[in-house]
Design a protein around this motif. Structure first.
Motif, PDB file in Angstrom:
ATOM      1  N   GLY A  90       0.820  -1.218   0.000  1.00  0.00           N
ATOM      2  CA  GLY A  90       0.000   0.000   0.000  1.00  0.00           C
ATOM      3  C   GLY A  90       0.848   1.259   0.000  1.00  0.00           C
ATOM      4  N   VAL A  91       1.879   1.276   0.840  1.00  0.00           N
ATOM      5  CA  VAL A  91       2.785   2.438   0.890  1.00  0.00           C
ATOM      6  C   VAL A  91       3.468   2.618  -0.458  1.00  0.00           C
ATOM      7  CG1 VAL A  91       4.953   3.254   1.906  1.00  0.00           C
ATOM      8  CG2 VAL A  91       3.145   2.387   3.386  1.00  0.00           C
ATOM      9  N   SER A  92       3.903   1.519  -1.064  1.00  0.00           N
ATOM     10  CA  SER A  92       4.561   1.589  -2.373  1.00  0.00           C
ATOM     11  C   SER A  92       3.607   2.116  -3.437  1.00  0.00           C
ATOM     12  CB  SER A  92       5.071   0.209  -2.783  1.00  0.00           C
ATOM     13  OG  SER A  92       6.004  -0.259  -1.851  1.00  0.00           O
ATOM     14  N   PHE A  93       2.361   1.653  -3.389  1.00  0.00           N
ATOM     15  CA  PHE A  93       1.364   2.098  -4.364  1.00  0.00           C
ATOM     16  C   PHE A  93       1.164   3.610  -4.265  1.00  0.00           C
ATOM     17  CE2 PHE A  93      -3.088   3.080  -5.374  1.00  0.00           C
ATOM     18  CZ  PHE A  93      -3.122   2.689  -6.699  1.00  0.00           C
ATOM     19  N   PHE A  94       0.992   4.126  -3.050  1.00  0.00           N
ATOM     20  CA  PHE A  94       0.772   5.564  -2.889  1.00  0.00           C
ATOM     21  C   PHE A  94       2.043   6.369  -3.171  1.00  0.00           C
ATOM     22  CE2 PHE A  94      -3.008   4.085  -0.616  1.00  0.00           C
ATOM     23  CZ  PHE A  94      -3.961   4.862  -1.273  1.00  0.00           C
ATOM     24  N   ALA A  95       3.211   5.781  -2.878  1.00  0.00           N
ATOM     25  CA  ALA A  95       4.464   6.449  -3.239  1.00  0.00           C
ATOM     26  C   ALA A  95       4.556   6.579  -4.757  1.00  0.00           C
ATOM     27  CB  ALA A  95       5.662   5.668  -2.695  1.00  0.00           C
ATOM     28  N   ALA A  96       4.086   5.549  -5.474  1.00  0.00           N
ATOM     29  CA  ALA A  96       4.092   5.603  -6.947  1.00  0.00           C
ATOM     30  C   ALA A  96       3.093   6.642  -7.454  1.00  0.00           C
ATOM     31  CB  ALA A  96       3.755   4.228  -7.516  1.00  0.00           C
ATOM     32  N   ILE A  97       1.907   6.692  -6.858  1.00  0.00           N
ATOM     33  CA  ILE A  97       0.897   7.679  -7.270  1.00  0.00           C
ATOM     34  C   ILE A  97       1.441   9.095  -7.108  1.00  0.00           C
ATOM     35  CG2 ILE A  97      -1.358   8.694  -6.677  1.00  0.00           C
ATOM     36  CD1 ILE A  97      -1.727   6.096  -8.111  1.00  0.00           C
ATOM     37  N   PHE A  98       1.965   9.383  -5.911  1.00  0.00           N
ATOM     38  CA  PHE A  98       2.520  10.719  -5.668  1.00  0.00           C
ATOM     39  C   PHE A  98       3.760  10.977  -6.518  1.00  0.00           C
ATOM     40  CE2 PHE A  98       0.120  10.308  -1.602  1.00  0.00           C
ATOM     41  CZ  PHE A  98      -0.709  11.404  -1.800  1.00  0.00           C
ATOM     42  N   GLY A  99       4.498   9.907  -6.808  1.00  0.00           N
ATOM     43  CA  GLY A  99       5.650  10.036  -7.694  1.00  0.00           C
ATOM     44  C   GLY A  99       5.244  10.467  -9.093  1.00  0.00           C
ATOM     45  N   TRP A 100       4.187   9.875  -9.613  1.00  0.00           N
ATOM     46  CA  TRP A 100       3.720  10.252 -10.945  1.00  0.00           C
ATOM     47  C   TRP A 100       3.157  11.668 -10.962  1.00  0.00           C
ATOM     48  CZ3 TRP A 100       5.436   8.169 -15.054  1.00  0.00           C
ATOM     49  CH2 TRP A 100       5.816   6.823 -15.056  1.00  0.00           C
ATOM     50  N   ILE A 101       2.491  12.058  -9.871  1.00  0.00           N
ATOM     51  CA  ILE A 101       2.015  13.448  -9.788  1.00  0.00           C
ATOM     52  C   ILE A 101       3.203  14.401  -9.863  1.00  0.00           C
ATOM     53  CG2 ILE A 101       0.930  15.154  -8.267  1.00  0.00           C
ATOM     54  CD1 ILE A 101      -0.886  12.833  -7.261  1.00  0.00           C
ATOM     55  N   GLN A 102       4.249  14.096  -9.079  1.00  0.00           N
ATOM     56  CA  GLN A 102       5.457  14.933  -9.112  1.00  0.00           C
ATOM     57  C   GLN A 102       6.079  14.922 -10.501  1.00  0.00           C
ATOM     58  OE1 GLN A 102       8.804  12.962  -9.054  1.00  0.00           O
ATOM     59  NE2 GLN A 102       9.477  14.856 -10.015  1.00  0.00           N
ATOM     60  N   TYR A 103       6.143  13.741 -11.129  1.00  0.00           N
ATOM     61  CA  TYR A 103       6.804  13.608 -12.432  1.00  0.00           C
ATOM     62  C   TYR A 103       6.132  14.480 -13.487  1.00  0.00           C
ATOM     63  CZ  TYR A 103       8.987  11.390 -16.489  1.00  0.00           C
ATOM     64  OH  TYR A 103       9.673  11.160 -17.646  1.00  0.00           O
ATOM     65  N   PHE A 104       4.812  14.538 -13.472  1.00  0.00           N
ATOM     66  CA  PHE A 104       4.092  15.310 -14.495  1.00  0.00           C
ATOM     67  C   PHE A 104       3.884  16.767 -14.116  1.00  0.00           C
ATOM     68  CE2 PHE A 104       2.674  10.968 -15.697  1.00  0.00           C
ATOM     69  CZ  PHE A 104       3.182  10.981 -16.987  1.00  0.00           C
ATOM     70  N   VAL A 105       3.729  17.063 -12.820  1.00  0.00           N
ATOM     71  CA  VAL A 105       3.452  18.438 -12.394  1.00  0.00           C
ATOM     72  C   VAL A 105       4.742  19.223 -12.137  1.00  0.00           C
ATOM     73  CG1 VAL A 105       2.380  19.859 -10.588  1.00  0.00           C
ATOM     74  CG2 VAL A 105       1.213  17.820 -11.427  1.00  0.00           C
ATOM     75  N   TYR A 106       5.739  18.554 -11.544  1.00  0.00           N
ATOM     76  CA  TYR A 106       6.968  19.249 -11.142  1.00  0.00           C
ATOM     77  C   TYR A 106       8.184  18.387 -11.485  1.00  0.00           C
ATOM     78  CZ  TYR A 106       9.805  22.334  -8.196  1.00  0.00           C
ATOM     79  OH  TYR A 106      10.735  23.230  -7.724  1.00  0.00           O
ATOM     80  N   PRO A 107       8.472  18.194 -12.788  1.00  0.00           N
ATOM     81  CA  PRO A 107       9.559  17.287 -13.176  1.00  0.00           C
ATOM     82  C   PRO A 107      10.955  17.870 -12.989  1.00  0.00           C
ATOM     83  CG  PRO A 107       8.591  18.274 -15.122  1.00  0.00           C
ATOM     84  CD  PRO A 107       7.769  18.748 -13.956  1.00  0.00           C
ATOM     85  N   ASP A 108      11.058  19.184 -12.832  1.00  0.00           N
ATOM     86  CA  ASP A 108      12.361  19.849 -12.740  1.00  0.00           C
ATOM     87  C   ASP A 108      12.631  20.263 -11.299  1.00  0.00           C
ATOM     88  OD1 ASP A 108      14.662  21.296 -13.004  1.00  0.00           O
ATOM     89  OD2 ASP A 108      13.855  22.764 -14.422  1.00  0.00           O
ATOM     90  N   LEU A 109      13.486  19.499 -10.613  1.00  0.00           N
ATOM     91  CA  LEU A 109      13.815  19.804  -9.220  1.00  0.00           C
ATOM     92  C   LEU A 109      15.129  20.574  -9.095  1.00  0.00           C
ATOM     93  CD1 LEU A 109      12.860  16.442  -7.470  1.00  0.00           C
ATOM     94  CD2 LEU A 109      11.447  18.435  -7.872  1.00  0.00           C
TER      95      LEU A 109
END
Length: 197
Positions: A69-88
């Motif tokens: 479950g933690v991995s699934f939500f980490a992936a969801i938030f990861g994809w949000i970051q990847y598409f919304v804020y890809p440049d860190l």
């Protein structure tokens, strides 16, 4: 019993830390000591979890399902970051690494995110090998692709060796070439925009 697998590395690490007293500044020694303490705390937490779950099968299932479950939500938030804020790269002045077009998630680090996703992938794969099912297959694929998008070589190695260990434990070593081919194909077709990604 699990401690014996870590004891040799802990002794060598402690010896290395003591040996460092001769050639490093107090600040560097302090940082090295903090890393050593962090490693010890990780080992202690791992041993605690092993001891706790070995005595209670129901708790073990809950614990492992929570990891997925933690991995699934980490992936969801990861994809949000990847598409919304890809440049860190703009966070470099705060001490963060300047990651660009890598799935870092809320950890802001592809290595940490990759470890969580890799562990979840291995556990989901183990569950899939045991129970099968389309939903489990989709979850395994989702976690694998998410982990690959971290572009973290350590994550790739963890997935490869973790999968080999799992397949050898379940006596399904014939699946290893299929997994390796899948990883190679995914990595070859990863998008390569500007930057490290």
């Amino acid at each position: 019993e699990v401690f014996k697998y870590f004891s040799g590395f802990i002794v060598i690490s402690l010896f290395s830390l003591i040996f460092s007293l001769t050639g490093y500044s107090p600040n560097e020694l302090f940082l090295g000591t903090l890393y050593f303490i962090r490693f010890i705390s990780y080992v202690a937490f791992f041993i605690f979890c092993c001891n706790l779950t070995s005595q209670n099968i129901t708790l073990k299932d809950k614990f492992l399902n929570s990891l997925i479950g933690v991995s699934f939500f980490a992936a969801i938030f990861g994809w949000i970051q990847y598409f919304v804020y890809p440049d860190l790269t703009s966070l470099k002045f705060l001490g963060w690494d300047d990651h660009l077009y890598r799935l870092t998630g809320t950890f802001l680090d592809p290595g940490f995110t990759g470890v969580i996703l890799g562990l979840g992938f291995i556990q989901a794969l183990a569950k899939y090998l045991e129970k099968k099912g389309k939903k489990l297959f989709l979850l395994v694929a989702f976690l694998l692709v998410s982990a690959i998008f971290t572009y973290s070589r350590a994550t790739y190695l963890a997935i490869i060796f973790g999968s080999i260990a799992l397949f050898s434990f379940t006596k399904k070593l014939k699946a290893v070439p299929l997994l390796m081919a899948t990883l190679i194909v995914i990595v070859l077709f990863l998008p390569r925009p500007e930057g490290e990604g």
